[in-house]
Structure formats: structure tokens, C-alpha cells
Scaffold this motif. Structure first.
Motif, PDB file in Angstrom:
ATOM      1  N   PRO A   1       0.831  -1.214   0.000  1.00  0.00           N
ATOM      2  CA  PRO A   1       0.000   0.000   0.000  1.00  0.00           C
ATOM      3  C   PRO A   1       0.862   1.259   0.000  1.00  0.00           C
ATOM      4  O   PRO A   1       1.961   1.285   0.568  1.00  0.00           O
ATOM      5  CB  PRO A   1      -0.809  -0.128   1.303  1.00  0.00           C
ATOM      6  N   LYS A   2       0.361   2.290  -0.626  1.00  0.00           N
ATOM      7  CA  LYS A   2       1.096   3.550  -0.690  1.00  0.00           C
ATOM      8  C   LYS A   2       1.017   4.296   0.646  1.00  0.00           C
ATOM      9  O   LYS A   2       0.013   4.231   1.344  1.00  0.00           O
ATOM     10  CB  LYS A   2       0.533   4.428  -1.805  1.00  0.00           C
ATOM     11  N   LYS A   3       2.077   5.006   0.961  1.00  0.00           N
ATOM     12  CA  LYS A   3       2.118   5.805   2.183  1.00  0.00           C
ATOM     13  C   LYS A   3       1.501   7.176   1.925  1.00  0.00           C
ATOM     14  O   LYS A   3       1.543   7.694   0.810  1.00  0.00           O
ATOM     15  CB  LYS A   3       3.562   5.968   2.663  1.00  0.00           C
ATOM     16  N   GLU A   4       0.951   7.748   2.987  1.00  0.00           N
ATOM     17  CA  GLU A   4       0.314   9.056   2.869  1.00  0.00           C
ATOM     18  C   GLU A   4       0.542   9.852   4.154  1.00  0.00           C
ATOM     19  O   GLU A   4       0.403   9.311   5.251  1.00  0.00           O
ATOM     20  CB  GLU A   4      -1.183   8.897   2.619  1.00  0.00           C
ATOM     21  N   GLN A   5       0.910  11.127   3.994  1.00  0.00           N
ATOM     22  CA  GLN A   5       1.063  11.998   5.158  1.00  0.00           C
ATOM     23  C   GLN A   5      -0.334  12.427   5.589  1.00  0.00           C
ATOM     24  O   GLN A   5      -0.860  13.438   5.157  1.00  0.00           O
ATOM     25  CB  GLN A   5       1.942  13.205   4.826  1.00  0.00           C
ATOM     26  N   ALA A   6      -0.901  11.676   6.506  1.00  0.00           N
ATOM     27  CA  ALA A   6      -2.301  11.861   6.880  1.00  0.00           C
ATOM     28  C   ALA A   6      -2.480  12.883   7.985  1.00  0.00           C
ATOM     29  O   ALA A   6      -3.526  13.526   8.084  1.00  0.00           O
ATOM     30  CB  ALA A   6      -2.907  10.527   7.306  1.00  0.00           C
ATOM     31  N   ILE A   7      -1.510  13.012   8.866  1.00  0.00           N
ATOM     32  CA  ILE A   7      -1.567  13.953   9.992  1.00  0.00           C
ATOM     33  C   ILE A   7      -0.288  14.770   9.969  1.00  0.00           C
ATOM     34  O   ILE A   7       0.794  14.253   9.635  1.00  0.00           O
ATOM     35  CB  ILE A   7      -1.711  13.202  11.332  1.00  0.00           C
ATOM     36  N   ASP A   8      -0.395  16.051  10.328  1.00  0.00           N
ATOM     37  CA  ASP A   8       0.776  16.912  10.375  1.00  0.00           C
ATOM     38  C   ASP A   8       1.886  16.245  11.186  1.00  0.00           C
ATOM     39  O   ASP A   8       1.653  15.702  12.270  1.00  0.00           O
ATOM     40  CB  ASP A   8       0.400  18.255  10.996  1.00  0.00           C
ATOM     41  N   ARG A   9       3.091  16.278  10.648  1.00  0.00           N
ATOM     42  CA  ARG A   9       4.216  15.577  11.279  1.00  0.00           C
ATOM     43  C   ARG A   9       4.448  16.040  12.714  1.00  0.00           C
ATOM     44  O   ARG A   9       4.596  15.211  13.628  1.00  0.00           O
ATOM     45  CB  ARG A   9       5.484  15.803  10.444  1.00  0.00           C
ATOM     46  N   ASN A  10       4.469  17.344  12.944  1.00  0.00           N
ATOM     47  CA  ASN A  10       4.747  17.831  14.287  1.00  0.00           C
ATOM     48  C   ASN A  10       3.602  17.510  15.247  1.00  0.00           C
ATOM     49  O   ASN A  10       3.821  17.224  16.426  1.00  0.00           O
ATOM     50  CB  ASN A  10       4.997  19.346  14.269  1.00  0.00           C
TER      51      ASN A  10
END
Length: 895
Positions: free
Chosen positions: A639-648
């Protein structure tokens, strides 16, 4: 001249043609000769040629009518007629019909209809003869009749399980109960014992009922279904139907009915991976087919219509829930009983006695292996394959597939052993009634990848437990939902912060039974039109508390009010972004913030893995490759990765959840892991479930515990289980997690989580007192002219000089270094300095760490020296005895 006229010379040959009766004689070209006296002269003889021409003119001409009838002397004048029209040329198929007009021109004649019908019959007979001669009965059965196994592999490539190798045992005809034969004939083909293999009336009836929405026998006879199962494929193509028809006719003519019935019942698919009547009898009733009674036989005839939609345990396709399947099965079961009454197999009284649905065994997940978890692993992988492809359940269970899974054998065994150890230590069902029916479920997922490496589904099918507790739904997650509320607040803010992300140092009212407010300040009202009051676990009051501390002690009221201030829709969106399936969401209301939703352990482990991966979300997966007959199938890439929540934001959630694993946190038992970790406990109303979800940078694991009697579905309270007043997530679930994680992470070096950047926006909740800063008074002329007094020598030390304090105001009566003055200046200064230091440097100490350090230091050592120690940049961990003890305690407690 003689008185007698001379006779005409004798005629030679044939006598001149006289005019036809009723036809006038032809007149000479000059017309008749007349005289005033006597008869007209006779026409002179003109010969045969003249007579022939005259006859032709008579046929082709048309009379001209004369006034008064004939001309004088009895003769008629004949005029010249039009040339006759030539006759129309005849067509081979006279359509549209010539000589007709209007609708008759387009209406076929009786002769045409008869001819067309006869020609069609001749064509059909010819086609039938060609097909019958061309199609041969196969000499060998197909793969459906000799099913292959599906092979599952561990992540390291070794065999995990084989599915389908022992799901068929062929029966002799004499071992098939008459009740089963009668039920199948009633349901599938009432004319089976008399027809020739095909039933034209049945086909027509099936087409009619398909058009009208009725429910009756199918168009295919039992012979046709046997041919399809034993010799052909399941493809819905015209060529396959054509072959099925002619092979069925030949089989019907060549094989006896008993042989066909036995072949059909031995090859039919009944669901639950059961091919053939014997396997079905074992799967649904745990007995041999020869011992089936009429009620059980009728049920098995019911599931033949479509096991995935008629198995009361539910199926895997959309809409195949246990409730919907049960309703469909009961209706068809009753219909088959009535059909048997109509056919004379049973009486109405027998039908009424059999109306009660038979008792059916729970479904055992398919698969066999050397661990009790094998069946759950196989089911999880199978569901994933079916979800990623267009393969049907029946086709998949025909076999021939090789499935490479993500499951790691040593991790699965470690998780199973951890549950067994906790069960042996804490549960004594033979001594305590409340220890009965206790179940566990767990799943372990790799952050930043999504691979499911281990799961615990239950005690094992061989021990009577069939449901997969790792992938179960219906168990509320409780306070393990609070991190999603906090993440939404730090990402979207609240209406009180103008929707700017807020700091976990924001304070909220933590008291028990506070009234929850809407964003407009009004009370949130219940269905009874009463203010909604939120209760804390144990009815505890926490006063005004930071969100960080509220997470550490798992206070409920701050997070319910926070969810209302943020907006529950945003909380829901953040949870979905983290990886929670939306179908598991509960109704959005104040309690939504406390985990009334029911995601599975797999989904909770994956959602917390999103926090561990700094907000990168990856869908959980259990299969990396599938082959059919050695050829790879598409759709099984990672499955592809996704930046779902702000990193900080994600890193700050981790920072807060690390504080839960502290001596005074609800997850204190997880300290035994001995490496950086974060997590959250969860306990639900009436103590019906308890959760612990925790993670390190390398692994995220969720553990759930609940009580449920399989014979009486519904969660039971765990109050009194394990000899405890109530079970909390920090108790047995955390012990299971810690034991497993120690084994799973053995040999891997500890890793630290990323350090988050501070979120400085503080937005307290409604009702939190806000200090009012006092304006500095204008200095007097005398105060402006006064010079500061020199500091006493005894105050000098090796430590650096503190910054000068501001001049005292009118309300201040103590000098800066007046040790005899007792106005609490040391405590205040320590508080201020400690707070700043703790907030700047202490990850675990935070604002309250600095405050406590400064207060304790000021109290112990006096004035500002204690406050300075309490405000060390690392939370006071390196302070000297006496001047920074308070800061050290704060840093250790993680407050």
C-alpha cells in the motif's frame, strides 16, 4: 341472269371460323353495304387469314357503347381497345404482400406463417442433430470435482497452512438419506426422476420468475448442475451453456438417476469450504451425512442456492451479514418445506413440526497448522485476497492459489504465549464465575509500512472459538480514542483559539460531572432535555488540569469538552485519516470523544502506528503475493504511504502519550519494557472492555480484553474478573502487551521518538479562571532618584548572579535580598523561573514540572535559588540537592 343466285364455291379445308356466340361478327374494312330495298349484301369471302385477323381484333378490342344499343341492321360498331397490361412477375417470398394495401400488405399470410414455422422447426432439428453429434461427454471430471489446495506461507517462505486438502469425502448412493434427496428435488428440480436431463418448462418458468421477481426452482435441472460441476467450468458463457445442454441430454440418456443424484450431491458446494454432502454435514452439524434428519437435510438444500448469502453465520460479500443471511435462509427453508408438501413428500402436520430452524454449529475458519492461531491467520489473509481481487469465494476455494503472507511465526507464537501467560496468572474460571467467558484479541503492525506481523484471534477453533477477535467489531475502544481528540485540537484548534492549533498545556476543567457546553456557551442537552454531565472514572475530581496531565491520568471530562470545542466532525476526520475504518464509527455526540466506536485491534494498532511514523499512514495488509497455478496475480503491491496527519502534531501526540507510561500514569506497567514507548489505556462503561494500545518506533500493538458468552452474544461486565473490582486497560491488557513487546523487540536496539517543536498557542477551556495582569504603577520622584543599595557580601557565591529584580512598587515592602522579609518572594520567583525553565527545556517536565520544581525548591532553600534549580532546561534532572529537588521530581513524573 338467273333468278337463283349462284352458289359460292365450295370451301376448302377447315371451315371459316364463325364468330363466337354472343360476339358480333367482324365487319369488313369498308363497313356493311346497304340498299334502299332488300337485305344488305353479304360480305365477300376473304379467306382464313382474314378470319384469323378478325378474331384477334375481337379479343384485343373493347366495345364502344352506342346509343340505343346496336347499330341499324342489328350490327354493332366495335372500336379499337387498349393494349393489356403485362402480368406482374411473381417473387419467391411475397413480402410485403403484393396486391395488398394498408396493414394487410404487412401482415403475413397464413401460408407464409405456416411455412416459416415449419422451416424454423426444421432448422432447430438440424442444429440439434449437429450439436448432439458434435458434443461429447468428457471422459474425466474437471478441477471442481478434484479440488486443489490453497497454500499459505509465513513471511519467511515456509508453509503456514494448506486449505482445501480434506474438505471432500465422496458418498455412495446408499449413504445419502432419502430426506436429503427429497429436499433437493423439491428445491432444485421437481421433475428430476422423470425428465430427460433438461426441463424446457423449468427453463421457461425460471425466465418468467426472473422477469417478475418471483422465487422458485432454477432453470437448470439437477442433471445440468451435475454436468456443470463435474465436467465443465462455472463460466457464464454461451458456449458453456450450449455444451451443458447437450452433455446433459446424453448423460440423462446414458446414466441412471441414482448415479446422477450421487454425483450432484458429492460435487455441490455448500459453503464453509465444504464440497460434497459429507463435508457439509460435518461443517454445519458435526455429524455424518447418513445421520442427517429431514430438518437438517432441508437446511442443506437451502444453502445450495448460494452459501455466501444463506449461511446464518454470514458471508464475506457486501450485505452478507449474519442477520441478513439468517433471514434469507429461514424464508427459503420454509419455502422448501412447503414444496415438499406440494409434492406429497410430507404432510402439513410434518411441515409444522419441522418449522423450527435446525441448530447449526458455529463456522470454523478454514485452515490447518501447528498453532491455534493458524485458522485466524488464514481467514485474515483470505479476506484480504478477496478484497483485492474479483475472485469469487467459490472460485477461490476451488484451490490452486499460493498466498504469501506477512505473518512472522515467532511473533505470532510470542503473542499467543503472552496471552496464555496472562490468562494463567490472573484468571481462574474454575474458582471465579466472573473469570468465565473472558476473551482476548490482539494485533501487531509495523509503523511506516502497514504489514501485520502477528495477531491473536482467540483460543483456537479446536477449542470451540471460531470468531477472529483480532478483526472483531462491536468492542468499544474506550479512552484509547482520546489521542485522536488531542490530535484534532493540536491540528485544527478550537473555536476559542480561532481554530489555531493549541498546545497540550492548555487547561480544562477536570472535575467529575461537569456540564458539557456547546460552542455557543449553551448546555448540551440529553434526549431527556437535561444538561449532559460527564463522569470521570471513579468519580474523581481533577480541578483545572492541562491536557497533557488529563491524558496521563485519563480524565474524561476535559476531553469530552475539548471534543465539543474542536468539533466532533474534525475528531472523526482525524481518526479516519489515522486509519480507522469509517464503518466502525459510533454516533457523533459528546461520548464520541471517549471511544464509543468499535474498530478492530488491527485497525487500532495501525492507527497508532500512524503516530509512531510521524503522521505517515499506511493501510494494514497481510498478503504480499498471490499466484494461481504458478502465475502471479495483480493487485498485491505494498500500500502507498500518505502523510495523513501533520508531522509535528503526530510527534507531539507521541510526546504526550510517553507521559502515560510513567510511575503515576495509567500505563505504568509498561515501564517494564525498558525502552522509549508511548501508549494509552482504555476502559468502557460498565467495564465491558479494556484496551491497551502502545508503540515504539519499530512496532505498534493493540490488545483488547472482554467477556462474551458465544451462546448468548453481547458483552458482559468484567467487574470482579481476575479478583479485581474492575479491569482497566493498564492491568491485564498492558501486561500482555509488555510481555509480547519484550519478545518481539528482542535484539533490536532501542530507538528514540522524534523531538516535536513546541506548540505555543494556549487556549483554555470554558470556565477556566484567567489571571488578570496588574499594570505597573508609575514610579515616584523619590524612587527614581534612589540608587540601589550594594548587595551584602555574604550573598556572593560561585554561582552566576541572578538578573536584577525590578524596583519594588508601593505594595512591595521587601528589598530584593532582605532574607528576614517573609512575603513569599522566593516561592514566587521560583515559580516564575521554574515555569519558564520547565516549559523551555523539559520534554516530560513541561509547565507543571517547572512550577512544581520552582515551588518545592523555593520552599526548601528559600526565595529565588530554589526556583532557579526547579527550572533547569532538562526538567531539573541535574539540579543540586536542596535547590532543585522539586524539578527532578517533576521531570521523573513527566508532569
Amino acid at each position: 341472269m338467273s333468278e337463283h343466285r349462284r352458289k359460292p364455291p365450295p370451301q376448302r379445308g377447315r371451315r371459316a371460323a364463325s364468330p363466337a356466340p354472343g360476339r358480333r361478327a367482324a365487319m369488313p374494312p369498308s363497313g356493311p353495304t346497304t340498299s334502299s330495298y332488300g337485305p344488305p349484301d353479304e360480305r365477300p369471302y376473304g379467306g382464313r387469314a382474314e378470319a384469323r385477323r378478325a378474331a384477334q381484333r375481337g379479343k384485343g378490342g373493347r366495345r364502344r357503347p352506342q346509343a340505343g344499343g346496336a347499330a341499324a341492321g342489328g350490327t354493332t360498331v366495335i372500336g379499337r381497345g387498349r393494349r393489356p397490361e403485362p402480368a406482374a412477375k411473381k417473387r419467391f417470398i411475397d413480402y410485403p404482400r403484393s396486391g395488398k394495401s394498408g396493414f394487410r400488405r404487412w401482415t403475413p399470410s397464413f401460408k407464409q406463417i405456416t411455412g416459416l414455422t415449419f422451416s424454423g422447426l426444421l432448422a432447430l432439428i438440424g442444429l440439434f442433430a449437429i450439436g448432439y453429434a458434435w458434443v461429447e461427454v468428457p471422459t474425466e471430471a474437471n478441477a471442481a470435482a478434484t479440488q486443489q489446495s490453497n497454500i499459505y506461507y509465513w513471511a519467511d517462505g515456509t508453509v503456514l497452512a494448506q486449505e482445501g486438502s480434506k474438505n471432500r469425502q465422496n458418498l455412495k448412493y446408499e449413504d445419502i438419506p432419502n430426506e436429503m434427496q427429497e429436499a433437493v428435488v423439491a428445491a432444485e428440480n421437481a421433475t428430476f426422476w422423470e425428465d430427460s436431463g433438461v426441463d424446457p418448462r423449468g427453463i421457461g418458468r425460471a425466465l418468467l420468475n426472473m422477469a417478475t421477481g418471483g422465487d422458485t426452482q432454477g432453470g437448470s435441472t439437477i442433471t445440468q448442475q451435475y454436468v456443470k460441476n463435474n465436467f465443465l467450468t462455472q463460466d457464464q458463457t454461451l458456449s458453456r451453456k450450449f455444451k451443458e445442454l447437450f452433455i446433459s441430454i446424453k448423460v440423462g440418456a446414458e446414466e441412471d438417476k441414482e448415479s446422477i443424484m450421487r454425483g450432484y450431491l458429492n460435487t455441490a458446494y455448500y459453503g464453509r469450504n465444504a464440497y460434497g454432502l459429507q463435508a457439509a454435514a460435518q461443517a454445519y452439524f458435526g455429524k455424518d451425512a447418513v445421520d442427517l434428519d429431514r430438518s437438517q437435510s432441508t437446511f442443506l438444500a437451502t444453502v445450495l442456492k448460494g452459501p455466501d448469502l444463506y449461511d446464518p453465520a454470514g458471508g464475506v460479500t457486501e450485505g452478507a451479514t449474519a442477520e441478513a443471511n439468517t433471514d434469507r435462509a429461514k424464508k427459503r427453508y420454509a419455502w422448501i418445506l412447503q414444496r415438499q408438501v406440494d409434492l406429497g413428500d410430507i404432510s402439513k402436520q410434518e411441515r409444522d413440526e419441522l418449522a423450527q430452524f435446525p441448530e447449526i454449529r458455529e463456522r470454523a475458519p478454514a485452515g490447518s497448522g501447528d498453532t491455534a492461531q493458524t485458522s485466524y491467520l488464514v481467514e485474515t489473509a483470505k479476506r484480504y485476497v478477496l478484497a483485492k481481487t474479483e475472485v469469487t469465494v467459490k472460485d477461490f476455494e476451488l484451490g490452486g492459489y499460493e498466498i504469501q503472507t506477512t505473518f512472522e511465526k515467532d511473533k505470532v507464537q510470542a503473542l499467543e504465549e503472552a496471552v496464555d501467560a496472562a490468562r494463567d496468572e490472573h484468571l481462574k474460571p474454575e474458582e471465579r464465575e466472573m473469570d468465565e467467558f473472558v476473551q482476548f484479541g490482539a494485533a501487531s503492525v509495523k509503523p511506516n509500512d502497514g504489514a501485520i506481523i502477528a495477531l491473536y484471534g482467540g483460543a483456537g477453533a479446536e477449542n470451540g472459538h471460531y470468531a477472529n477477535n483480532a478483526d472483531t467489531s462491536g468492542v468499544p475502544v474506550g479512552s484509547t480514542w482520546k489521542p485522536f481528540v488531542l490530535a484534532a485540537a493540536m491540528e485544527h484548534g478550537t473555536y476559542r483559539s480561532d481554530h489555531v492549533g493549541i498546545s497540550p498545556e492548555s487547561k480544562y476543567n477536570g472535575d467529575n460531572e461537569i456540564v458539557i457546553k456547546n460552542q455557543d456557551g449553551s448546555d448540551y442537552l440529553t434526549d431527556k432535555n437535561e444538561p449532559f454531565r460527564q463522569v470521570n472514572d471513579g468519580n474523581r475530581d481533577y480541578d483545572y488540569i492541562t491536557l497533557r496531565d488529563a491524558m496521563r491520568v485519563s480524565a474524561n471530562s476535559p476531553f469530552v469538552q475539548l471534543g465539543m470545542d474542536v468539533g466532533m466532525d474534525k475528531v472523526r476526520d482525524v481518526a479516519a485519516a489515522a486509519g480507522i475504518s469509517e464503518h466502525s464509527f459510533a454516533t457523533v455526540e459528546p461520548s464520541f470523544a471517549l471511544g464509543t466506536s468499535t474498530p478492530s485491534a488491527i485497525r487500532m494498532a495501525d492507527a497508532y502506528a500512524t503516530f509512531a511514523a510521524s503522521g505517515t499512514q499506511t493501510e494494514p495488509y497481510s498478503v504480499t503475493e498471490v499466484k494461481l497455478n504458478g502465475e502471479p496475480e495483480d493487485g498485491f503491491e505494498k500500500p502507498k504511504k500518505e502523510q495523513a496527519i501533520d508531522r509535528n502534531v503526530a510527534d507531539m501526540v507521541t510526546d504526550v502519550l510517553q507521559g502515560v507510561i510513567a510511575p503515576d500514569g495509567t500505563g505504568a506497567n509498561a515501564l517494564e519494557l525498558g525502552r522509549p514507548a508511548a501508549g494509552k489505556t482504555g476502559t468502557t462503561d460498565q467495564n465491558k472492555s479494556a484496551w491497551w494500545v502502545g508503540y515504539t518506533p519499530q512496532l505498534s500493538t493493540a490488545v483488547t480484553m472482554f467477556r462474551e458468552d458465544a451462546t448468548n452474544p453481547g458483552l458482559l461486565s468484567m467487574n470482579g474478573t481476575g479478583g479485581k473490582d474492575s479491569i482497566h486497560g493498564g492491568d491485564i491488557p498492558t501486561a500482555v502487551w509488555t510481555t509480547y513487546m519484550k519478545a518481539a523487540l528482542e535484539g533490536l536496539p532501542p530507538e528514540d521518538f522524534p523531538e516535536p517543536s513546541p506548540i505555543t498557542e494556549v487556549a483554555d477551556g470554558p470556565g477556566v479562571p484567567q489571571p488578570k495582569p496588574e499594570p505597573d504603577p508609575e514610579p515616584t520622584e523619590e524612587e527614581e532618584s534612589e540608587e540601589p543599595e550594594p548587595e551584602p557580601e555574604e550573598s556572593q557565591s560561585e554561582e552566576p548572579e541572578p538578573p536584577p529584580s525590578p524596583e519594588p512598587t508601593e505594595t512591595e515592602t521587601c528589598e530584593v535580598w532582605d532574607f528576614d522579609c517573609d512575603d513569599g518572594g522566593g516561592q514566587d520567583a521560583g515559580t516564575s523561573t521554574g515555569q519558564d525553565g520547565g516549559q523551555d527545556g523539559g520534554q516530560d517536565g513541561g509547565q507543571d514540572g517547572g512550577t512544581d520544581g520552582g515551588t518545592d525548591g523555593g520552599t526548601d532553600e528559600g526565595r529565588s535559588s530554589g526556583g532557579s534549580g526547579g527550572g533547569q532546561p532538562d526538567g531539573g534532572t541535574t539540579g543540586e540537592p536542596g535547590d532543585s529537588q522539586g524539578g527532578w521530581l517533576a521531570g521523573r513524573r513527566g508532569e
